[in-house]
Enzyme design. Structure first.
Site, PDB file in Angstrom:
ATOM      1  N   ASN A 432       0.821  -1.212   0.000  1.00 56.36           N
ATOM      2  CA  ASN A 432       0.000   0.000   0.000  1.00 56.36           C
ATOM      3  C   ASN A 432       0.856   1.265   0.000  1.00 56.36           C
ATOM      4  O   ASN A 432       0.550   2.237  -0.709  1.00 56.36           O
ATOM      5  CB  ASN A 432      -0.920   0.008   1.228  1.00 56.36           C
ATOM      6  CG  ASN A 432      -2.124  -0.911   1.054  1.00 56.36           C
ATOM      7  OD1 ASN A 432      -2.579  -1.155  -0.059  1.00 56.36           O
ATOM      8  ND2 ASN A 432      -2.644  -1.415   2.164  1.00 56.36           N
ATOM      9  N   HIS A 437      -3.302   2.208  -2.320  1.00 54.28           N
ATOM     10  CA  HIS A 437      -4.352   1.279  -1.888  1.00 54.28           C
ATOM     11  C   HIS A 437      -5.089   0.602  -3.045  1.00 54.28           C
ATOM     12  O   HIS A 437      -5.487  -0.574  -2.894  1.00 54.28           O
ATOM     13  CB  HIS A 437      -5.343   2.010  -0.976  1.00 54.28           C
ATOM     14  CG  HIS A 437      -4.775   2.328   0.374  1.00 54.28           C
ATOM     15  ND1 HIS A 437      -4.723   1.411   1.391  1.00 54.28           N
ATOM     16  CD2 HIS A 437      -4.206   3.473   0.866  1.00 54.28           C
ATOM     17  CE1 HIS A 437      -4.163   1.964   2.457  1.00 54.28           C
ATOM     18  NE2 HIS A 437      -3.843   3.216   2.159  1.00 54.28           N
ATOM     19  N   GLU A 467      -6.176  -7.870   5.058  1.00 58.14           N
ATOM     20  CA  GLU A 467      -5.480  -8.792   4.165  1.00 58.14           C
ATOM     21  C   GLU A 467      -5.470 -10.208   4.725  1.00 58.14           C
ATOM     22  O   GLU A 467      -4.653 -11.035   4.329  1.00 58.14           O
ATOM     23  CB  GLU A 467      -4.041  -8.306   3.939  1.00 58.14           C
ATOM     24  CG  GLU A 467      -3.139  -8.316   5.164  1.00 58.14           C
ATOM     25  CD  GLU A 467      -3.236  -7.060   6.016  1.00 58.14           C
ATOM     26  OE1 GLU A 467      -2.297  -6.812   6.790  1.00 58.14           O
ATOM     27  OE2 GLU A 467      -4.230  -6.312   5.896  1.00 58.14           O
TER      28      GLU A 467
END
Length: 549
Positions: A432, A437, A467
């Site tokens: 990220n 993102h 995640e």
């Protein structure tokens, strides 16, 4: 659940014979009630007897091959209602018409149609078994490097890809490879790649999915793609995960679970008819002939749709619908009324009590199956939206835990093992931070598609949060679960992700815990989480099983 041809034929004949044998008794009860009215005057008891029997005949007689009887019964029912509202000479005139209609009904009850009605066409509704998905892919593109890289990446998702740089080689090999999916460049064959895709599809007995790739985004090409039956138009550069997402999205293989339907109808013959019709279409059906038994069956069976007769001796369908809606678990269960009622205002009134649809008897078997199937399918889709994660389409946190509870109880009853895996993408924050993102979301979706493609249909996959993912393996030992997760870990590490001109790989760490080593869901989740933490501490990109005695 599906009847063999001989069994089906015998059941149809048996029901037809039963219905025909009951007609003389029904006609006799109508005549007796009318004679009593003529001798004693109008009474609610005798009027109700005639109205109830005529209403039933209007909705059922045509189905069993007495279409003239069905029409005359409906006329008599309407005449009876009109007579009760009339007065004086008008009532006398209507009474004369009713007497004449009595003779007509008796005549029609002994004169069946030459064809046996709608019921004889039940066999038309039987569905074929779903075919397995063809996982062979043909990639046709003059850019050899692009085609080779795409094929390699698709291999990690358990798809068998063949590459071709010319349409001649592709068409020559078509009958050997028999692809289920074609990814064909629009720029092939002097810009006629889409026409090649259409020609190839026409040569195959089972039509493949057509995905068109293109060097440029062009409206004319997009229209040509749609007209050739293409499911998607992919503008280069694109990733293999985009193709996998399309395959998962357009996977139309129906659920293995048959639709669960409850039929509530006081008529034994009609309820058997509906049951036979729906079972022939592969549905699981429970029948209730006494409305007072409905709750017990409903709570035990958990129907996905309820077929409800409108008028029954003990209570009306709209009252039953109100009772059903009192239960939170069945607040959104589709309720479909089935009745000979043709008055539109009464139908609307019934729907306002909690019904979702109104089907008028008699009804074609195929129409009944279609109406039930579409309602249950839509209900399943809505339920899926409620229990699935918006980004990945996997089960959400709450539903993942619920599935673990269900499958663990099943494993205990059957005395079979169960394996629970918790995995987390390594160094995801770096992805990220380095790429943004949106790229991180694509990596998460990539892992979700990867898991969906490579796991069994019986395995349950969920996004636990961020995640983090979980997998429930029914009937799987610790050693087997660890072996599968090691293979998934190694293959996913080879998947390439893109961020602009840059490409990179990701890995995941995993912890597993199993039943019977751990006996309850909370302990299994906690121990898998601890094992995952150990895998992270030991350098990541590892699969570790929770320690047990």
């Amino acid at each position: 659940m599906k009847s063999a041809p001989n069994s089906l034929e015998s059941r149809i004949q048996e029901l037809h014979s039963d219905y025909t044998s009951q007609l003389p008794g029904k006609i006799s009860r109508i005549q007796i009630a009318w004679n009593n009215i003529c001798e004693q005057g109008w009474s609610e008891e005798h009027t109700s007897t005639i109205s109830t029997i005529c209403h039933g005949l209007a909705g059922s007689a045509k189905t069993f091959g007495f279409s003239a009887l069905s029409k005359s019964a409906r006329v008599l029912e309407e005449l009876l209602e009109e007579t009760q509202r009339a007065q004086g000479t008008q009532q006398e005139a209507l009474a004369t018409q009713i007497s004449q209609m009595m003779h007509t009904i008796a005549h029609h009850a002994s004169r069946p149609d030459r064809r046996q009605g709608l019921f004889s066409r039940i066999t038309m509704t039987q569905q074929t078994e779903p075919q397995p998905i063809n996982r062979t892919v043909a990639i046709v593109d003059s850019d050899r490097e692009f085609a080779t890289n795409l094929a390699t990446q698709m291999g990690y998702f358990d798809l068998q890809a063949h590459t071709y740089t010319s349409t001649t080689a592709f068409l020559a090999d078509l009958n050997e490879t028999l692809p289920g999916i074609m990814v064909i460049s629009a720029q092939l064959s002097k810009g006629n790649g889409i026409a090649v895709a259409s020609e190839a599809a026409s040569r195959l007995a089972e039509r493949p999915r057509i995905l068109i790739s293109s060097d440029l985004d062009d409206m004319k090409l997009r229209l040509a793609c749609v007209r050739a039956g293409g499911e998607a138009f992919l503008v280069k550069p694109f990733e293999a995960t985009q193709v996998i997402a399309l395959i998962n999205k357009t996977d139309t293989c129906p659920s293995k679970e048959p639709y669960r339907v409850m039929v509530v109808d006081d008529s034994l013959t009609m309820s058997q008819l509906f049951t036979l019709t729906l079972e022939q279409a592969g549905m699981d059906v429970r029948t209730v002939n006494d409305p007072m038994d409905m709750l017990n069956v409903m709570l035990d069976f958990h129907p996905e749709l309820i077929l409800l007769d409108m008028y029954m001796p003990q209570c009306d369908g709209d009252d039953l619908a109100k009772v059903i809606r009192q239960y939170e678990a069945f607040f959104s269960t589709p309720i479909v009324f089935l009745s000979a009622e043709t008055d539109f205002e009464r139908q609307l009134s019934a729907l306002s009590t909690g019904g979702d649809d109104f089907l008028t008897k008699p009804i074609e078997p195929a129409h009944l199956v279609q109406a039930v199937s579409s309602r249950v399918q839509r209900s399943r889709q809505l339920h899926s939206l409620m229990v699935r994660d918006g980004l990945t389409g996997l089960l959400n946190h709450t539903e993942s835990k619920r599935q673990l509870d269900i499958l663990l109880e099943r494993a205990k009853r059957a005395n079979t093992p169960l394996c629970f895996a918790m995995l987390d993408i390594d160094h995801f924050k770096r992805v990220n931070d380095a790429h943004g993102h949106p790229v991180g979301d694509r990596v998460i979706k990539s892992l979700s598609h990867f898991l969906q493609q490579r796991l069994r249909k019986t395995d349950v996959v969920g996004r636990y949060g961020g995640e983090e993912f979980v997998i429930i393996f029914p009937d799987t030992t610790e050693s087997d679960g660890q072996r599968v997760m090691e293979e998934l870990r190694e293959k996913f590490a080879m998947v390439t992700h893109h961020a602009g001109d840059q490409s990179f790989q990701c890995t995941f760490s995993c912890g597993i815990a199993t039943f019977p080593h751990f006996s309850n869901a909370t302990e299994i989740v906690d121990r898998a989480d601890q094992a995952l933490y150990s895998a992270k501490n030991q350098g990541r990109n590892k699969v570790i099983a929770a320690a047990h005695r």
